[in-house]
Design an enzyme around this catalytic site. Structure first.
Site, mmCIF file in Angstrom:
data_model
loop_
_atom_site.group_PDB
_atom_site.id
_atom_site.type_symbol
_atom_site.label_atom_id
_atom_site.label_comp_id
_atom_site.label_asym_id
_atom_site.label_seq_id
_atom_site.Cartn_x
_atom_site.Cartn_y
_atom_site.Cartn_z
ATOM 1 N N GLU A 1 5.505 -5.294 -5.072
ATOM 2 C CA GLU A 1 6.091 -4.459 -4.026
ATOM 3 C C GLU A 1 5.277 -4.662 -2.756
ATOM 4 O O GLU A 1 4.279 -3.980 -2.522
ATOM 5 C CB GLU A 1 6.109 -2.969 -4.403
ATOM 6 N N GLU B 1 12.468 6.892 -4.535
ATOM 7 C CA GLU B 1 12.867 7.959 -3.618
ATOM 8 C C GLU B 1 14.257 8.489 -3.955
ATOM 9 O O GLU B 1 15.029 8.866 -3.074
ATOM 10 C CB GLU B 1 12.786 7.512 -2.151
ATOM 11 N N TYR C 1 16.131 -2.105 -9.073
ATOM 12 C CA TYR C 1 16.048 -1.063 -10.082
ATOM 13 C C TYR C 1 17.421 -0.880 -10.725
ATOM 14 O O TYR C 1 18.456 -1.180 -10.113
ATOM 15 C CB TYR C 1 15.646 0.274 -9.457
ATOM 16 N N ASN D 1 7.596 1.884 -14.913
ATOM 17 C CA ASN D 1 7.439 1.641 -13.473
ATOM 18 C C ASN D 1 6.245 2.406 -12.938
ATOM 19 O O ASN D 1 6.237 3.638 -12.971
ATOM 20 C CB ASN D 1 8.699 2.058 -12.701
ATOM 21 N N GLU D 2 5.244 1.674 -12.477
ATOM 22 C CA GLU D 2 4.043 2.273 -11.901
ATOM 23 C C GLU D 2 3.538 3.435 -12.766
ATOM 24 O O GLU D 2 3.240 4.525 -12.261
ATOM 25 C CB GLU D 2 4.308 2.730 -10.461
ATOM 26 N N TYR E 1 14.467 2.335 5.782
ATOM 27 C CA TYR E 1 13.128 1.875 5.379
ATOM 28 C C TYR E 1 12.472 0.955 6.403
ATOM 29 O O TYR E 1 11.421 0.395 6.155
ATOM 30 C CB TYR E 1 13.229 1.156 4.024
#
Length: 629
Positions: free
Chosen positions: A253, A113, A67, A172-173, A320
């Site tokens: 993803e 996030e 990103y 994005n999404e 993560y």
């Protein structure tokens, strides 16, 4: 190594396209399948970029996905940052040198996030009624300016010019967003197409739900999907084929782990499960991007929050449970993934990575230096000190984060012995009556009402921004602060307001001190503390253990490590990169909001603790939940 050329080479044709007839990508005219990993440059000191990118290549990956975070590059209006840890050009160059192509995901919204999904907070200041990710012309003015500035710097690295950038994501999404604005999608296509043309492939990615794909796809842009291990693979393929009938199958993803919030169990994903599902996808000729391959860290106050019934702020760590840890060390998951990739792609002849040594720098004793509720503190760190009829938001004050103090007098009431305070709080407020901590209002549990002690004459609400919402809200413009403040149903005001600048603190900020040297529960207000430790030889990565403390933020040599909150967990240690340290003496500054242990110590150790449960916390604190809530 991928050669970067400054212009098109007459003897070499560079391109990245879709061969629809054969359901595959073509790189410079030849069949190509990528196995990529997500690595966000803004979550890792640039000194570590090359090492991590090399480990990704050693794992068999041939591309890196990142990103681009708007707020990193334009933290204030028209103030651009493209150097240091924000040097996206250097990141792209290193990736190419390490043999990795680049998949660029510039947003403008990235989710990730991160605070406000990567949007700069000041959008809510300059246009208070802005509607992000819609056809709102005021929003699009700033979004387009950001994209123009970005491509001034990265456009030369597109594959059509011989560079490593093979794909560029549009938005994005978007299918997960409530507005489903076709006019906005067309604006985004025109904007990206203007900069990219046919020099890289434009793509979208969305979840496999029909509504997500209906709203997220954009005419003229290649549609891909994202999904986790355990998803029905045939169903995922069926849904992608409804929107990309021909062309390569892509999971943009593929989740190697998952995000974690404060006050929940640290999320982990079984390594064998992740590897086996990867094998199944690669056998079906998917191109795959792991999300995340390394998570990194939300240094400072950059973590965001999700929202559904409740508000869920995310940890400082973005480990993560990825194949590479927060510090970039390989895990068993890394080697299992590498083994699967080796069946489909050649592995480079490079040394296998090992876990790097860590620093055990011992105990840091922290000495009280200054109380927050003093004129000295306001003079040092106050960015705003003024009186307002109504309590202003953080954004109206020109503050992105972290603390704003609102103070007012209590009016004469019919029933002064029964005082009920009500306030909408974003996101958490320590409430002081007559200078003493009386309770907490918090968005995390929708607790907006509390009783005040009898005889209260003044109240102070120290209000904390825990992260602007990055996902899950139909009102994504997440202003911070307090509103609708009433006592016994009487609206309060005027308000004396102090906003604090706390993005970086150094030990020499505390030459003049004023403190009550509280320990235990900080009924009289938050406290700054300062301590020191020594590093012999070259600095190593280390972890700062905050067990025994309440809630606050830590700064090492002026670097903001981020928030800690061991009383709710699960994260207890803060990652301290070697890049933040120096030989000899190093300083630690802590701003503790709620509880200082009697020994006032933190410990620098060689391993992280990211799964410290609330039950363990209760045991540690003598089976008492000592934070007022």
């Amino acid at each position: 190594m991928i050669t970067i050329t400054s212009s098109k080479n007459e003897t070499q044709s560079y391109s990245f396209t879709v061969d629809y007839a054969n359901d595959q990508f073509l790189l410079d005219g030849k069949p190509f399948r990528y196995v990529a990993g997500s690595f966000h440059y803004f979550r890792t000191p640039r000194q570590n970029w090359r090492d991590i990118l090399r480990k990704m290549r050693v794992a068999g990956l041939n591309a890196v996905s990142t990103y681009v975070e708007w707020s990193t590059h334009e933290p204030e209006p028209n103030q651009w940052v493209w150097s240091g840890d924000a040097d996206i050009e250097e990141f792209i160059k290193i990736a190419a040198q390490e043999g990795l192509f680049v998949i660029l995901r510039p947003g403008p919204y990235i989710c990730a996030e991160r605070d406000f999904g990567g949007f700069p907070y000041w959008l809510l200041k300059v246009v208070p009624d802005i509607k992000i990710r819609t056809k709102d012309e005021r929003y699009n003015f700033y979004a387009e300016r950001y994209i123009h500035e970005l491509f001034k710097r990265v456009g030369r690295y597109l594959r059509g010019y011989g560079g490593p950038i093979i794909m560029v994501q549009v938005e994005n999404e978007y299918g997960s967003f409530y507005s489903c604005d076709d006019v906005y999608k067309k604006k985004m296509f025109d904007l990206f197409n203007y900069h990219v043309k046919n020099n890289a492939l434009l793509f979208t990615t969305d979840g496999t739900a029909r509504r997500m794909l209906q709203c997220g796809t954009i005419p003229g842009v290649y549609s891909t999907i994202d999904f986790a291990a355990g998803s029905n693979l045939n169903y995922s393929i069926k849904m992608m084929r409804q929107y990309s009938p021909k062309g390569p199958l892509v999971n943009s993803e593929y989740y190697t782990g998952w995000l974690t919030h404060w006050n929940e169990t640290f999320q982990r994903t079984d390594a064998d499960y992740v590897a086996a599902y990867l094998d199944e996808m690669l056998a079906r000729n998917f191109s795959v991007n792991f999300y995340m391959f390394i998570g990194g860290t939300n240094f400072g106050f950059t973590s965001g929050a999700n929202i559904n019934e409740f508000y869920w702020p995310q940890l400082t760590s973005y480990d993560y449970d990825a194949p590479l840890t927060e510090a970039g060390d390989p895990t068993p998951k890394y080697f299992k993934i590498r083994s699967v990739i080796s069946k489909y792609l050649p592995l480079p002849n490079v040394a296998i990575p090992t876990i790097a040594p860590k620093g055990n720098y011992g105990v840091v004793t922290l000495i009280p230096a200054l109380d927050l509720f003093t004129s000295e503190s306001v003079n040092l760190f106050g960015s705003v000190e003024a009186v307002f009829e109504k309590p202003p938001s953080f954004e109206a004050l020109g503050l992105s984060n972290w603390l704003v103090q609102y103070e007012t007098s209590i009016p004469l009431l019919r029933n002064p012995n029964n005082l009920t305070l009500e306030a909408r709080v974003k996101d958490r407020a320590l409430v002081y009556a007559n200078g003493k901590l009386s309770g907490v209002l918090t968005r995390m549990t929708n607790k907006y009402v509390m009783n005040l002690p009898k005889g209260s004459k003044k109240i102070r609400l120290l209000t904390e921004n825990l992260g602007r919402v990055n996902y899950g809200s139909n009102e994504p413009e997440d202003f911070k602060g307090i509103s609708n403040v009433k006592l016994n149903n009487v609206t309060l005001g005027p308000w004396k307001v102090v906003g604090f600048r706390l993005s970086s603190l150094k030990n020499n900020d505390f030459l003049l001190t004023k403190t009550r040297k509280q320990t235990g529960k900080l009924f009289d207000g938050p406290q700054f503390l300062v301590g020191y430790f020594n590093v012999e030889g070259e600095p190593l990565d280390t972890y700062l253990n905050t067990v025994g403390w309440g809630k606050g933020a830590v700064y090492v040599n002026g670097y903001n490590l981020g928030r800690y909150w061991p009383s709710v967990g699960p994260q207890v240690t803060l990652y301290v990169p070697a890049a933040f340290l120096r030989k000899g003496q190093n300083s630690v500054v802590v701003l503790e909001l709620e509880y200082v242990p009697q020994n006032r110590i933190m410990k620098l150790q060689g391993s992280p603790i990211l799964d410290y449960s609330l039950e363990l916390a209760k045991d540690h604190y003598n089976n008492k939940v000592w934070v007022i809530s």
